[in-house]
Design an enzyme around this catalytic site. Structure first.
Site, PDB file in Angstrom:
ATOM      1  N   ASP A 129       0.800  -1.232   0.000  1.00  0.00           N
ATOM      2  CA  ASP A 129       0.000   0.000   0.000  1.00  0.00           C
ATOM      3  C   ASP A 129       0.835   1.286   0.000  1.00  0.00           C
ATOM      4  O   ASP A 129       0.336   2.348  -0.342  1.00  0.00           O
ATOM      5  CB  ASP A 129      -0.924   0.037   1.231  1.00  0.00           C
ATOM      6  CG  ASP A 129      -1.908  -1.114   1.254  1.00  0.00           C
ATOM      7  OD1 ASP A 129      -2.168  -1.680   0.183  1.00  0.00           O
ATOM      8  OD2 ASP A 129      -2.400  -1.448   2.346  1.00  0.00           O
ATOM      9  N   GLN A 251      -2.471  -8.688  -7.490  1.00  0.00           N
ATOM     10  CA  GLN A 251      -1.699  -7.474  -7.205  1.00  0.00           C
ATOM     11  C   GLN A 251      -0.605  -7.716  -6.167  1.00  0.00           C
ATOM     12  O   GLN A 251       0.464  -7.138  -6.204  1.00  0.00           O
ATOM     13  CB  GLN A 251      -2.640  -6.374  -6.687  1.00  0.00           C
ATOM     14  CG  GLN A 251      -3.733  -6.003  -7.664  1.00  0.00           C
ATOM     15  CD  GLN A 251      -4.816  -5.152  -7.027  1.00  0.00           C
ATOM     16  OE1 GLN A 251      -4.684  -3.935  -6.958  1.00  0.00           O
ATOM     17  NE2 GLN A 251      -5.891  -5.757  -6.560  1.00  0.00           N
TER      18      GLN A 251
HETATM   19  O1  F6P Z   1      -2.403  -4.105   3.123  1.00  0.00           O
HETATM   20  C1  F6P Z   1      -2.371  -4.779   1.915  1.00  0.00           C
HETATM   21  C2  F6P Z   1      -3.763  -5.054   1.423  1.00  0.00           C
HETATM   22  O2  F6P Z   1      -3.664  -5.827   0.246  1.00  0.00           O
HETATM   23  C3  F6P Z   1      -4.637  -3.835   1.183  1.00  0.00           C
HETATM   24  O3  F6P Z   1      -4.362  -3.210  -0.031  1.00  0.00           O
HETATM   25  C4  F6P Z   1      -6.011  -4.423   1.269  1.00  0.00           C
HETATM   26  O4  F6P Z   1      -6.926  -3.445   1.712  1.00  0.00           O
HETATM   27  C5  F6P Z   1      -5.858  -5.485   2.306  1.00  0.00           C
HETATM   28  O5  F6P Z   1      -4.477  -5.811   2.366  1.00  0.00           O
HETATM   29  C6  F6P Z   1      -6.634  -6.739   2.047  1.00  0.00           C
HETATM   30  O6  F6P Z   1      -6.580  -7.489   3.204  1.00  0.00           O
HETATM   31  P1  F6P Z   1      -6.806  -9.047   3.327  1.00  0.00           P
HETATM   32  O7  F6P Z   1      -5.611  -9.694   2.764  1.00  0.00           O
HETATM   33  O8  F6P Z   1      -6.928  -9.284   4.775  1.00  0.00           O
HETATM   34  O9  F6P Z   1      -8.033  -9.348   2.530  1.00  0.00           O
END
Ligand code: F6P
Length: 302
Positions: A129, A251
């Site tokens: 991020d 991503q």
């Molecule tokens: O912090 C990295 C990230 O990929 C963010 O961009 C996204 O909001 C979040 O993690 C998604 O979280 P999780 O992997 O818990 O679904």
């Protein structure tokens, strides 16, 4: 104080380059006769006493991949003081002199609780991020390239029909990924908040919809608007076909870029050097071209 045993963990969203950071710390420990322990599953591993001694074999075939060889976690228990006490007791029981934490803003907030309870630690910013106050966080470069490659592929196909695309981009509250990708895929059609200016977006798409422009690519920050609903709305208002996309974990995964490997490796090694010099309690990350130390309190953008 002579440092004998250091532990390392990855926490929050995994980020490509975390494995290089672990290897950087491991190599530096090897040079200095320090035992490096991995804590599995982020802060949960501290609570559950999941310490493993690292060796070369653990990195074999995995060092240049995304994810984390130590696994990661978003520990809910670590928000409670009784579990923090258990974590600290486990660090003591395993005779850990200092801890290295690789993660994003939530992980650094957790680190402050340990630091305030006397744990010697260093944080390394690792999150796709880029939502910390460093020039880059480990993983951001790879994720940017992953997204750009995905959009290039999407547009190869959609441009054959002049279809537009709405594409949801990760980043949590931070628009750095979206803004950087936008430049790389040559679009300025961006949705960064729930109450964005729809009439303005429609107007700009219509102006470009003259057969002389590139097909419209709308980048949408996650947690704002639904890309499918937006595609339908734009299709009705602009008389152009739109296809919605959620790129998801494409991503975040994949082999780290050369930049993230190099950054991770240097940051990991720098963390151990700092611990050997009895300097801890802060984060180390890139500021411009250099690795610099910052108070953890000064690392947050949100
Ligand atoms: O912090 C990295 C990230 O990929 C963010 O961009 C996204 O909001 C979040 O993690 C998604 O979280 P999780 O992997 O818990 O679904």
């Amino acid at each position: 104080m002579k440092i004998k045993r250091v532990a390392i963990l990855t926490s929050g969203g995994d980020a490509p380059g975390m494995n290089s950071a672990i290897f950087g710390a491991f190599s530096e420990c090897q040079k200095n006769n320090i035992q490096l322990y991995g804590v599995l599953n982020g802060y949960d591993g501290l609570i559950d006493n999941k310490f493993i001694e690292l060796d070369y074999q653990l990195f074999n075939g995995r060092i240049n991949r995304g994810g984390s060889i130590l696994k990661s976690g978003r520990s809910k228990r670590f928000l409670k003081s009784n579990y923090i006490k258990i974590a600290i007791d486990n660090l003591k029981e395993n005779k850990i002199d200092a801890l290295i934490i690789i993660g994003g803003d939530g992980s650094l907030k957790g680190a402050m609780k340990l630091r305030d309870n006397g744990v010697k630690l260093i944080c390394l910013p690792g999150t796709i991020d880029n939502d910390l106050n460093f020039s880059y966080t480990i993983g951001f470069d790879t994720a940017t390239n992953n997204i750009v490659n995905a959009i290039d592929n999407i547009m190869d196909s959609l441009s054959a029909f002049n279809y537009g695309a709405t594409i949801k981009i990760m980043g949590n509250k931070c628009t750095d990924l979206l803004d950087t990708v936008a430049k790389a895929v040559h679009t300025d059609l961006l949705v960064k908040e729930k109450d964005f200016d729809l009439p303005n977006l429609v107007k700009r798409i219509k102006l470009q919809n003259d057969g002389n422009h590139l097909p419209p690519v709308i980048l949408v920050l996650e947690n704002t608007v639904d890309t499918e609903d937006l595609a339908t709305t734009l299709q009705n208002k602009c008389k152009t076909q739109f296809r919605p996309h959620i790129l998801g974990y494409i991503q975040r995964g994949g082999a780290p870029s050369a930049f993230d490997r190099r950054y991770g490796l240097s940051a990991g090694s720098c963390a151990v050097e700092s611990i050997i010099n009895n300097e801890y309690g802060f984060a180390i990350g890139m500021v411009g071209e250099n690795l610099e130390k910052k108070e953890i309190e000064n690392c947050f953008k949100f």
